[in-house]
Motif scaffolding. Sequence first.
Motif, short mmCIF file in Angstrom:
data_model
loop_
_atom_site.label_atom_id
_atom_site.label_comp_id
_atom_site.label_asym_id
_atom_site.label_seq_id
_atom_site.Cartn_x
_atom_site.Cartn_y
_atom_site.Cartn_z
N ALA A 87 0.83 -1.21 0.00
CA ALA A 87 0.00 0.00 0.00
C ALA A 87 0.87 1.26 0.00
O ALA A 87 0.60 2.21 -0.74
N ASP A 105 -2.96 5.96 4.41
CA ASP A 105 -3.69 5.68 5.65
C ASP A 105 -3.82 4.17 5.89
O ASP A 105 -3.68 3.71 7.02
N VAL A 106 -4.06 3.42 4.83
CA VAL A 106 -4.14 1.96 4.95
C VAL A 106 -2.78 1.40 5.40
O VAL A 106 -2.71 0.53 6.27
#
Length: 153
Positions: A87, A105-106
């Motif tokens: 990610a 954010d992930v």
Amino acid sequence: MDQFQQAVAPRIRLSVAIALGVTSIGMSILLISADGIGRSVQWSHHAAASAAPLLLVAGAIAAVSVAHPPEARHGLMRLVAVLAFSAWGMAQLFPKSAAAGALNDVAILLFVIDAGIAVIADSRTIRQAHRPPPAPLSGVVTQDSPRPSRRAS
């Protein structure tokens, strides 16, 4: 597949994992050096150069997991790490996209989950190591309990 091929396959996967890990470290050092030397210079391949070490280390973790499958919690931690680095790497590839913020954010969430799992597991291990051994049942002689003394009659 014969025994020789079965024995060689994990070694090849481990070699791939090591090569990916070393390449990732080398590319990270190169990136830091290039950014430090040419701070004011904007270069067009910076996004790919930033993403490459992250994606390579995700590949290294995946390769070592295939070569030597981990057990239970360790397998979950490796999967979470692969997803987090992937990610983060994808966010680096497309820094100006709408998805970059969500991918970052992930990645943060996955790194926090990974670290949290490690802290919780280590805390349990440390707590168990410091527990005193259970007291023997009354009247039951165990190997560790004191032996009754024999008196001469």
